[in-house]
Scaffold this motif. Structure first.
Motif, PDB file in Angstrom:
ATOM      1  N   THR A 203      66.681  39.432  -8.593  1.00 51.11           N
ATOM      2  CA  THR A 203      65.375  38.866  -8.209  1.00 51.11           C
ATOM      3  C   THR A 203      64.271  39.399  -9.109  1.00 51.11           C
ATOM      4  O   THR A 203      63.572  38.654  -9.780  1.00 51.11           O
ATOM      5  CB  THR A 203      65.070  39.191  -6.737  1.00 51.11           C
ATOM      6  OG1 THR A 203      66.158  38.765  -5.926  1.00 51.11           O
ATOM      7  CG2 THR A 203      63.792  38.507  -6.268  1.00 51.11           C
ATOM      8  N   TYR A 204      64.107  40.700  -9.124  1.00 55.78           N
ATOM      9  CA  TYR A 204      63.238  41.389 -10.086  1.00 55.78           C
ATOM     10  C   TYR A 204      63.484  42.885  -9.985  1.00 55.78           C
ATOM     11  O   TYR A 204      63.932  43.387  -8.957  1.00 55.78           O
ATOM     12  CB  TYR A 204      61.744  41.078  -9.873  1.00 55.78           C
ATOM     13  CG  TYR A 204      61.141  41.510  -8.551  1.00 55.78           C
ATOM     14  CD1 TYR A 204      60.615  42.791  -8.373  1.00 55.78           C
ATOM     15  CD2 TYR A 204      61.042  40.618  -7.482  1.00 55.78           C
ATOM     16  CE1 TYR A 204      60.037  43.170  -7.170  1.00 55.78           C
ATOM     17  CE2 TYR A 204      60.472  40.996  -6.275  1.00 55.78           C
ATOM     18  CZ  TYR A 204      59.972  42.275  -6.123  1.00 55.78           C
ATOM     19  OH  TYR A 204      59.402  42.649  -4.933  1.00 55.78           O
ATOM     20  N   MET A 205      63.199  43.578 -11.079  1.00 56.69           N
ATOM     21  CA  MET A 205      63.320  45.035 -11.103  1.00 56.69           C
ATOM     22  C   MET A 205      61.907  45.615 -11.196  1.00 56.69           C
ATOM     23  O   MET A 205      61.047  45.240 -10.418  1.00 56.69           O
ATOM     24  CB  MET A 205      64.256  45.467 -12.228  1.00 56.69           C
ATOM     25  CG  MET A 205      65.707  45.032 -11.971  1.00 56.69           C
ATOM     26  SD  MET A 205      66.906  45.669 -13.159  1.00 56.69           S
ATOM     27  CE  MET A 205      66.617  44.551 -14.541  1.00 56.69           C
ATOM     28  N   HIS A 206      61.650  46.486 -12.158  1.00 57.20           N
ATOM     29  CA  HIS A 206      60.308  47.055 -12.260  1.00 57.20           C
ATOM     30  C   HIS A 206      59.335  46.001 -12.774  1.00 57.20           C
ATOM     31  O   HIS A 206      59.593  45.347 -13.790  1.00 57.20           O
ATOM     32  CB  HIS A 206      60.314  48.255 -13.208  1.00 57.20           C
ATOM     33  CG  HIS A 206      58.969  48.879 -13.386  1.00 57.20           C
ATOM     34  ND1 HIS A 206      58.364  49.619 -12.400  1.00 57.20           N
ATOM     35  CD2 HIS A 206      58.106  48.859 -14.431  1.00 57.20           C
ATOM     36  CE1 HIS A 206      57.194  50.037 -12.834  1.00 57.20           C
ATOM     37  NE2 HIS A 206      57.005  49.581 -14.066  1.00 57.20           N
ATOM     38  N   VAL A 207      58.214  45.838 -12.063  1.00 60.28           N
ATOM     39  CA  VAL A 207      57.206  44.870 -12.507  1.00 60.28           C
ATOM     40  C   VAL A 207      55.845  45.507 -12.749  1.00 60.28           C
ATOM     41  O   VAL A 207      55.057  44.998 -13.536  1.00 60.28           O
ATOM     42  CB  VAL A 207      57.057  43.714 -11.483  1.00 60.28           C
ATOM     43  CG1 VAL A 207      58.300  42.836 -11.482  1.00 60.28           C
ATOM     44  CG2 VAL A 207      56.770  44.234 -10.078  1.00 60.28           C
TER      45      VAL A 207
ATOM     46  N   THR B  80      52.372  57.081  -9.476  1.00 61.38           N
ATOM     47  CA  THR B  80      53.710  57.132 -10.039  1.00 61.38           C
ATOM     48  C   THR B  80      54.037  55.779 -10.661  1.00 61.38           C
ATOM     49  O   THR B  80      53.606  54.745 -10.160  1.00 61.38           O
ATOM     50  CB  THR B  80      54.757  57.469  -8.954  1.00 61.38           C
ATOM     51  OG1 THR B  80      56.074  57.318  -9.503  1.00 61.38           O
ATOM     52  CG2 THR B  80      54.650  56.565  -7.739  1.00 61.38           C
ATOM     53  N   THR B  81      54.796  55.797 -11.737  1.00 57.91           N
ATOM     54  CA  THR B  81      55.228  54.545 -12.345  1.00 57.91           C
ATOM     55  C   THR B  81      56.395  53.930 -11.576  1.00 57.91           C
ATOM     56  O   THR B  81      56.357  52.776 -11.176  1.00 57.91           O
ATOM     57  CB  THR B  81      55.649  54.776 -13.814  1.00 57.91           C
ATOM     58  OG1 THR B  81      54.520  55.240 -14.552  1.00 57.91           O
ATOM     59  CG2 THR B  81      56.164  53.483 -14.444  1.00 57.91           C
ATOM     60  N   PHE B  82      57.432  54.730 -11.338  1.00 60.00           N
ATOM     61  CA  PHE B  82      58.663  54.175 -10.779  1.00 60.00           C
ATOM     62  C   PHE B  82      58.857  54.423  -9.289  1.00 60.00           C
ATOM     63  O   PHE B  82      59.828  53.931  -8.699  1.00 60.00           O
ATOM     64  CB  PHE B  82      59.876  54.713 -11.544  1.00 60.00           C
ATOM     65  CG  PHE B  82      60.025  54.145 -12.923  1.00 60.00           C
ATOM     66  CD1 PHE B  82      60.247  52.786 -13.106  1.00 60.00           C
ATOM     67  CD2 PHE B  82      59.939  54.959 -14.038  1.00 60.00           C
ATOM     68  CE1 PHE B  82      60.381  52.250 -14.380  1.00 60.00           C
ATOM     69  CE2 PHE B  82      60.079  54.439 -15.312  1.00 60.00           C
ATOM     70  CZ  PHE B  82      60.298  53.080 -15.486  1.00 60.00           C
TER      71      PHE B  82
END
Length: 377
Positions: free
Chosen positions: A48-52, A258-260
């Motif tokens: 579907t999607y990962m990091h956006v 945080t980024t992730f």
């Protein structure tokens, strides 16, 4: 061991040998290895999607669903959760939040405590040998002895927060005694200090309830989680009230970022883990499995069995015996492990999905090794 693959309660090496896992990646693989519901959830999310975007900028369903489900099963005062990449990052966030809420600087921890290895977490580690090489560390840190009520006087109106493991892990799976955590809670109420409970290891069903604090009549101001939360994927979090958590939004702006953190794929794994724990009987069954372990593991070289649920530690007569047990069991296809600060301990923290038959098989290996060691002496 050179790992080939893992499934359920077993890790397989590249020679094709199966190793029964009594460690679960150090309490991380709550539902065992490659649980089908976790695999399905992560695959679906990847497609579907990962990091956006960095955490919090966009609304991402899996993270929202995870934190809402957590809120449903936590007290109202812990209704708001910030997702991180590890339990250690959760500790760092909790320390910052305690300082932000109180305007104070002092942090108290316990001797022989372990909360992680980043700078702030290392500063509150209660074991000087492991941190002296990295000084200077965070200032204004003090220590108490776990279960020592007299030490609670060290918590004062200058203390921003006290960080305690609900059950001390690296120290040897030491449970709070004589309502110790409740007494810490009362002292914090008196001094206006934030009580931070580290549930990175006991949390997510390992002790028979979703979180260990539920068994000790003590609700923290800030709760930290990790390890088993992700069912084998890297995640952590810290939770508090909405009023407390919103303080990180301003003064300064972006007070914790945080980024992730909240990564959709990791959140999907954690959500699947949490749903399975809530829907199944796995948490209740941990007490039955604990009883089975205790009934089987009886030997002259075992001094005691500490812990609760599936967070257990054998305490043996000396460090050498513990080392031999762990290494010899590995050769016979049973994975055990050490604890950080208690050399005589042997860790037993299997997946919550381990079957009674697998427990019997593993305990037979362990007892055979103990007998072999005893016969050599």
């Amino acid at each position: 061991m050179e790992v080939s693959h893992a499934k359920g309660s077993y890790i397989f090496d590249k020679k094709g040998k199966a190793h029964l896992d009594f460690v679960a990646g150090v309490s991380a693989c709550t539902l065992g290895h490659c649980h089908p519901k976790i695999v399905e959830a992560t695959k679906k999310q990847i497609e579907t999607y990962m990091h956006v975007m960095v955490y919090g900028e966009y609304i991402q369903d899996t993270a929202v669903k995870l934190t809402k489900l957590l809120a449903k099963h936590l007290p109202e005062s812990l209704s708001t959760t910030y997702l991180t990449n590890s339990g250690t990052e959760g500790i760092e966030g909790a320390i910052k939040l305690a300082k932000r809420i109180t305007g104070r600087s002092q942090i108290i921890s316990a001797y022989n405590a372990y909360h992680g290895n980043t700078l702030g977490a290392l500063s509150i580690m209660g074991f000087e040998e492991r941190k002296s090489a990295f000084r200077p560390l965070m200032p204004d840190v003090a220590f108490i002895t776990f279960n020592n009520e007299a030490d609670l006087e060290k918590i004062t109106t200058k203390t921003a927060g006290i960080v305690l493991e609900t059950i001390q892990g690296g120290a040897g799976f030491i449970l709070p005694k004589n309502d110790f955590l409740k007494k810490v809670r009362n002292r914090c109420n008196t001094t206006g200090t934030m009580l931070i409970l580290d549930e990175i290891q006991p949390g997510f069903g390992r002790t028979g309830t979703l979180f260990g604090f539920e068994q000790f009549n003590c609700i923290p101001d800030i709760l930290v989680m990790g390890k088993g939360m992700g069912g084998g994927m890297p995640i952590g979090a810290f939770s508090s009230s909405y009023e407390n958590m919103k303080l990180l939004q301003n003064h300064p702006k972006l007070g914790h970022i945080t980024t992730f953190g909240g990564h959709p794929v990791i959140a999907a794994a954690a959500l699947a883990t949490l749903k399975e724990l809530i829907a199944s009987d796995l948490m209740a069954e941990t007490f039955e499995k604990e009883k089975l372990f205790r009934s089987l593991l009886r030997h002259k070289l075992i001094i005691e069995i500490r812990g609760i649920g599936l967070m257990l530690a054998l305490i043996l007569k000396d460090e050498e015996t513990a080392n031999q047990v762990i290494l010899q069991c590995k050769e016979r296809g049973l994975i055990l492990f050490w604890l950080l600060f208690e050399g005589k301990a042997v860790r037993i923290t299997p997946p919550l999905t381990i079957t009674k038959e697998e427990i019997i098989v593993g305990c037979k290996i362990l007892l055979d090794v103990l007998c072999a060691i005893e016969n050599k002496k």
